[in-house]
Design an enzyme around this catalytic site. Structure first.
Site, PDB file in Angstrom:
ATOM      1  N   HIS A  31       0.823  -1.219   0.000  1.00  0.00           N
ATOM      2  CA  HIS A  31       0.000   0.000   0.000  1.00  0.00           C
ATOM      3  C   HIS A  31       0.856   1.267   0.000  1.00  0.00           C
ATOM      4  O   HIS A  31       0.324   2.375  -0.141  1.00  0.00           O
ATOM      5  CB  HIS A  31      -0.927   0.004   1.217  1.00  0.00           C
ATOM      6  N   ASP A  46      -2.346   2.138  -4.467  1.00  0.00           N
ATOM      7  CA  ASP A  46      -3.562   2.504  -3.752  1.00  0.00           C
ATOM      8  C   ASP A  46      -4.637   1.444  -3.950  1.00  0.00           C
ATOM      9  O   ASP A  46      -4.641   0.699  -4.935  1.00  0.00           O
ATOM     10  CB  ASP A  46      -4.085   3.855  -4.236  1.00  0.00           C
TER      11      ASP A  46
END
Length: 484
Positions: free
Chosen positions: A457, A461
């Site tokens: 992450h 995204d």
């Protein structure tokens, strides 16, 4: 002329290797390029072929030893005339009693966690006394039985104390730490009722006893009068003596981790610690692909010589999605993101001795048949230990298939230095609601698979990961690509 067998250098960054198994023994005939021994490095496990034909004359480095590259590990007598020398002495080797009594076995090299080797000294003379004590005419017992009868247990030499036993002389079940605390505080373990498995005395048991009675309690001559301590009781109570519960034996075996297992452990922990792992999961209807494979697998194998599996469908769909979302094919380098021009597809292969990820370089340049052949070859080379270090490096994205063993789905750990990994679950039939072109709903039996994307992450995204998976799902559910 004899030919030296050397530890090969399996890559520029590899400087040592561990001999895990000799496939031949001294005196065996070998052919050139015939597998001779197996090695394990921090990159790959591999079989090493014989450099010449002849007879294996001598093994200089025993199994389990780690040595530098270019070290001579054995000798092949090309003519086969010289008598074969014995292999390095190991605990299981049979040796004449006279030779055993005259000379101690050579030190054994043992691989350390940092890759270095340590020379252990020979066993003490007491460990070899059993052979000399037997009469000359007595038959020789196996070495294992001799060691059990002649060599005293290290535990008995070091930690046998009277206060560690009950009145019948049986050892009280406890750990070495508990026995050390008992000796330091002069505590009789036989007077403590253990709360562990099978009446085992735990660290908490002895510390609670010392807190209540103080050091030096319950020592001296034992009798039935001293009360047994019960954890949680306000004060010891007088009670009739009763036999202690029989100890429960827990069978176990302690074996060292292989080099491959150590590397897997290290890399997985590093990935969990350094990557911001997130997973998403999509359910995909692969009925079209299942039907297509069932229809064409016979003719496909006859035409191409390769079995038609499901894996190239998922790999090809992943390539299409990676080309549309290159961030998923990227990797993080410090505060920078490296966008890779090519897709180097890692294919996780489960082995009996671990897990390895061979890499298909420039996978985007291969058609469906090329992917099928590359996947099949990678798996075969991994299982037969024919992979080179270069063949398992440079991946930009990885696909793993826990579904082949029946898993519905998995949450795979990212394979460093990738930023994402695709987990393919098992394909199973299930009733689902389907809608036709006119908007009418009905229940049908469909073949479903659950695909999981594990991603970092820090650079990917959630929205991008979901879009990536949505495209992959669309490609699989509406498969139209030729299988040529």
């Amino acid at each position: 002329m004899p030919t030296d067998i050397v530890m090969p250098q399996m890559g520029e960054s590899i400087f040592e290797g561990t001999i895990t198994k000799w496939l031949k023994k001294p005196g065996d005939k070998v052919q050139r390029d015939e597998p001779l021994f197996e090695i394990s490095t921090d990159k790959v496990d591999a079989e090493i072929p014989s450099p010449a034909a002849g007879v294996l004359k001598e093994i200089k480095v025993a199994e389990g030893a780690t040595v530098q590259v270019n070290t001579v590990v054995g000798v092949i007598d090309a003519a086969g005339e010289t008598a074969a020398a014995p292999a390095p002495s190991r605990p299981s080797d049979e040796k004449p009693e006279a030779a055993e009594a005259e000379a101690a076995p050579p030190p054994t090299a043992v691989s350390q966690g940092d890759g270095a080797t340590t020379q252990h000294p020979p066993r003490p003379e007491a460990a070899r006394r059993g052979g000399a004590a037997r009469g000359a005419g007595a038959p020789s017992a196996p070495r294992e039985a001799e060691e059990k009868t002649a060599a005293p247990s290290r535990e008995k030499e070091v930690i046998e104390f009277p206060q560690d036993h009950d009145e019948e002389g049986q050892r009280v079940r406890s750990s070495p730490l508990v026995r050390r605390i008992a000796r330091e505080n002069n505590v009789n373990l036989a007077q403590i009722a253990g709360t562990g498995l099978g009446g085992r005395i735990t660290k908490q048991d002895i510390q609670a006893f010392i807190d209540q009675h103080g050091a030096g309690a319950a020592t001296g001559t034992r009798s039935a009068e001293p009360p047994a301590y019960q954890p949680g009781a306000a004060a010891p109570a007088m009670q009739a003596a009763s036999p202690a519960p029989a100890p429960v034996a827990i069978p176990a075996e302690l074996v060292p981790m292989s080099n491959m297992r150590k590397i897997i452990a290290q890399r997985m922990v590093e990935s969990r610690r350094n990557n911001a792992h997130v997973h998403n999961m999509f359910e995909v209807d692969v009925t079209r692909i299942v039907n297509l494979r069932n229809k064409l697998k016979g003719s496909f194998e006859q035409r191409t010589g390769s079995r038609l599996t499901f894996m190239p469908f998922f790999v090809r769909a992943a390539i299409i999605a990676l080309q549309q979302f290159p961030i998923v094919n990227a990797s993080l380098e410090g505060d920078n993101i490296r966008y890779h021009r090519n897709i180097n597809m890692g294919i996780a292969v489960a082995l009996d001795w671990g897990l390895i990820v061979p890499v298909i370089k420039n996978a985007e340049e291969l058609n469906f048949l090329g992917l099928q052949r590359a996947i099949t070859e990678a798996g075969e080379r991994a299982r037969t230990k024919k992979l080179t270090p270069d063949a398992i490096q440079g991946s930009t994205f990885t696909v793993t298939n826990p579904g082949s063993f029946g898993a519905v789905f998995g949450l795979p750990i990212i394979n460093q230095p990738n930023s994402a990994i695709l987990g393919v679950g098992g394909i199973a039939k299930a009733p689902v609601v389907v809608t036709d072109a006119q908007g009418n709903d009905s229940i049908a039996i469909r073949s479903l698979v659950h695909l999981t994307l594990g991603y970092d992450h820090r650079i990917i995204d959630g929205a991008v990961a979901d879009q990536f998976m949505a495209l992959l799902k669309k490609t699989l559910e509406n498969w139209s690509e030729d299988l040529g």
